[in-house]
Enzyme design. Sequence first.
Site, PDB file in Angstrom:
ATOM      1  CG  HIS A  45      -2.143   1.027   1.253  1.00  0.00           C
ATOM      2  ND1 HIS A  45      -3.083   1.101   0.549  1.00  0.00           N
ATOM      3  CD2 HIS A  45      -2.042   2.192   2.052  1.00  0.00           C
ATOM      4  CE1 HIS A  45      -3.810   1.956   0.823  1.00  0.00           C
ATOM      5  NE2 HIS A  45      -3.299   2.673   1.735  1.00  0.00           N
ATOM      6  CG  HIS A  91     -10.619   4.008   2.136  1.00  0.00           C
ATOM      7  ND1 HIS A  91     -11.085   4.503   3.284  1.00  0.00           N
ATOM      8  CD2 HIS A  91      -9.329   4.282   2.427  1.00  0.00           C
ATOM      9  CE1 HIS A  91     -10.390   4.869   4.189  1.00  0.00           C
ATOM     10  NE2 HIS A  91      -9.033   4.389   3.704  1.00  0.00           N
TER      11      HIS A  91
END
Lengths: 747, 79, 79, 248
Positions: A45, A91
Amino acid sequence: MSRYDQATLERHGLSPEEYGRICEMLGREPNLTELGMFSVMWSEHCSYKSSRVHLRTLPTGGPQVLQGPGENAGAIDIGDGLAAVFKIESHNHPSFIEPYQGAATGVGGIIRDIFTMGARPVALLNSLRFGPLTAPLARRIMEGVVAGIGGYGNSIGIPTVGGEIAFEPTYAGNPLVNVFCLGIARHEEIVKGIATGVGNPVYYVGAKTGRDGIHGATMASAEFDDKSAEKRPAVQVGDPFMEKLLLEACLEVMKSDALVGIQDMGAAGLTCSTSEMGSRGSAGIDIDVSRVPQRETGMTPYEIMLSESQERMLLVAKRGREAEVERIFEKWDLHAERIGEVTDDGLLRVRDHGTVVAEIPDRALTDEAPVYHRPMERPRYLDEVQTLDPSALPAGPAPGEVLLALLGSPAIASKQWVYRQYDHLVRADTLVLPGMGAGVIRVKGTSRALAMSVDGNGRYGYLDPYQGAVLAVAEAARNVACAGARPLGATNCLNFGNPERPAIMWQFARAVEGIGAACRALDVPITGGNVSLYNETDGQAIYPTPVIGVVGVLAQADRVLGRAFRAGGDAIVLLGEGRGEIGGSEYLKTVHGLVRGLPPALDLGRERALQDLLVALAADRLVQSAHDCSDGGLAVAVAECAFGTSLGAEIAVPEVALPGAAPALACAAALFGESASRVVLSVAPASVSAVLARAAAAGVPSRVIGRTGGDRLRMAVGAETILDVALAEAERVWQTALDACFARRVA
Amino acid sequence: MRARVFVTLKPSVFDPQGKTIQDALHTLGYAGVHDVRQGKYFELDLAAGSADAARALAAEVADKLLANPVIESYRIEVE
Amino acid sequence: MRARVFVTLKPSVFDPQGKTIQDALHTLGYAGVHDVRQGKYFELDLAAGSADAARALAAEVADKLLANPVIESYRIEVE
Amino acid sequence: MKFAIIVFPGSNRDEDARHVATHVLGQSAELVYHKDADLHGADAVILPGGFSYGDYLRTGAIARFSPVMGAVRAFAERGGPVVGICNGFQILIEAGLLPGALLRNRDLKFVCEFVHLRVEQTDTPFTRLAQPGQVLRMPVAHGEGNFFAEPDVLRSLEANRQVIFRYTDAAGRATDAANPNGSVHAIAGICNAARNVVGLMPHPEDACEAALGSTDGRVLFESIVATVAAGAAARPRPAVVTAATPRV
Ligand SMILES: Nc1ncnc2c1ncn2[C@@H]1O[C@H](COP(=O)(O)OP(=O)(O)O)[C@@H](O)[C@H]1O
Ligand SMILES: [Mg+2]
């Protein structure tokens, strides 16, 4: 021999090789706090370790680019000394675990990325993917996500002016929530996330730090499995009110010239913001975690450094200007806490009550994070799914029924149920309402307007990742051009499965190649983006889904075009050519239940010519409305132009060749095929010859296919009218389909 | 029978509403209010033969609809 | 000390949330839930020398801020 | 003339109101921060839309304690024109300057869309240039705009002609479908007994320019300008005693 066992390293998502590199870089073994910091910063990430080598190939330059990838957001020049600052972010995982808060904090995060750059956020978009709404879980997720996006954006006062939503079984256990934010700044106001100037104070401001989100960054990089329930406390609750205060206070501080740099704390929290700001400035940062405002008692340095509590900012001020900075935050009822200072040793030094508890070269956490050339292999499923034999398909229902079925499918149906929950008007700048094409806002104080669109088609990506990406870029840019705006820059959110699998990595690489080729050809450089990998449930990856956001400028806001017809008796002009391509189409899926074939072909040169033409036609006020053909093809596009206008339409289009297919299927392909680079215009009779001449000069195929008016949608292929439905009936189906999906639950 | 269900955020979950109310109370001079947490409160009017049955029904309803188990926990009282 | 404040809409005030939950429960087959009213619940952590002092402080805070007397009433419990 | 536009923490249509006051009407306007206890000599006050204090607890509940509200109250008591839009309406209600309450929307969802309002009364500083019964098109954008009042309060509101705007369809009919939030009597806006304080849920400030889809909101702001110009705002008005006892 390591002081950590295998399980500890695994829990930190670090391979033995990575651990070895950490020891090498430090010249010793890391303590647990340091291990945690490496763990989050070297997670997929934050480090982009699988994607970086591919992202490097994207075009990122151009005279309009003021800030390319590498900062919190990109920026392009929109004239008048102004910049559009924008970015998209995912998200996905948090939104699956807790849809409302996951989506809300996603919006909060992307807004921070924009105002961190010194820009006032003025528009939001979102791109959403869910499982089919027949499943209660999908409805619950969508309901929560939409409410969460609205809950955050509405409160903070940034209009959500557009977006897109699609539904496929592949997203049932792994929804996609990609949010885009755009802000405006004067060129000289752009601020960077940089720490420089030895002795300059480092401030922490915003919400207090809690234990929430610890391991959030590593969570986003791990596949979902049955154990994900255990990670649930990692959910964070958004506080849009706090963010609104931060937004106003930070913009005020930035105007004061007392600031050196600023960065939000998103993924990997304090660790990420300190190490990134330090490494960008080739400086070190020395902080004491005991000075970090804490919400919970007994937090360890490990927890404080890894917490992902929302609504926090890190900033470096000029020495001697402390009082000024603190006063502005106090005005907004925020307390800026001085937690450390800038040093010149390139080290991120973390203390706890003075005692050093971690000391890592900040570049080791950022630029020197691992980079992988992961193995790639063309997935085997492709050969099978790319074949489509039209002669094996049944003729299907009558075209009128097909049109109604498409208009009533959630992917195509009106999204008013969604955008009614979004404040799309606050700031009094919205020129084109959601659902009418690209989102368009005016830029007060200038004659300009900005148009923006996010697009992507997972089915296309699944059938051909390269082509899917090309089509996504082209569609986003075309939507912007349909509004009359010149596309100037792009951002991208790459949603894929587990990159450790060669087939997924191949999809990823091909998609990035496609984005690069299309962005080059259309001159929309990539100024930033986000990569979301490991979108899998029980080993099953989502469709490869690149989502592209494109931003364009209209020099004259009053030339803006919407998709809706404006007057009866206008000519309907089709730009581009239909070739009856039904591979991967909504028609093939809805009517025949198939996701197969090749996505539509696209000639980038022709696409560019089409978009240039659209911008010129709008600037010269030659057309009344413009709408691109995408899901559902020409028939759906024409119907959408008619909705909300009480103006019907009558069109006739040429037959298409579909070798071996039943004649009825070929007719359906002419109406519902999704050939790219096509736009439906309505043109006042007096301007028709000029429009056709301009198109011819631009090398764009064009023809008058019909006229507006009446109360029916009537469509002919060749000489024969094969579709004739009442406009009111078509509109009712389209308008009520999504409401009906959600009404089902309570009724 | 009547059941009361109290839904509160789990202790580790941030409660921005409680925090904002607390700040407001401090501004109003109520320094003695050290902490505020906000939750939801439901009064259910139930058809149930016994307190235990009412409690079980309320728990089922709370699990299903009233509380979000990801971030909230609940407590039940039966009258 | 800890005080709990329960704020509920007055009976004469329409409660859209309670109504929606009730409808949803009926759809889910919970016919035995006759009525649902939704309210707010606050946990206050107070500096107070006695239960009475805590109750008085909580009541003051509820009057001033936590409840709107036009539509709501409240009840206090002190631990 | 000069507008004071109050900025509470969480206000978000303050700039929209200022834009209309200055760029559309050509008047002067000042953003007055809520910690300010003074209105800087303004002739009219706008409490703008937004989510003051996040709308946590209840809409408007915390904002009513802001220092500036003392000045707003005093200004209103002197007869000065005060208008609360959306969150501003909610704050005026919580402050007891207007009666009733605003509950969550009937369907519990935030609603943003264009609606129609019928102007019921024109003897307020906010409607004096409008025609009685005129139907105006402008957006709503709120989650808690469901107006409620106890029956006796409602009766007195109607009897004293304090209902200023009702939700209707384009033809001016107050139908259920035209009511976006479930407000009782389709009430979209009211005034106080003295008629100088007006609150409404819809957003006229987002409907003052053709480019934004409607210019119907202008007449309301122009009414304020006309009111101030007529000097009416400065003259104290006789207080009308009603059954509605606002909360203090
Ligand atoms: N798909 C992509 N294409 C181009 N740049 C990207 C892409 N994904 C991420 N980036 C860039 O990499 C940097 C780091 O992204 P990210 O970790 O999402 O930022 P943050 O978490 O700070 O918001 C950003 O500058 C971003 O724009
Ligand atoms: Mg960032």
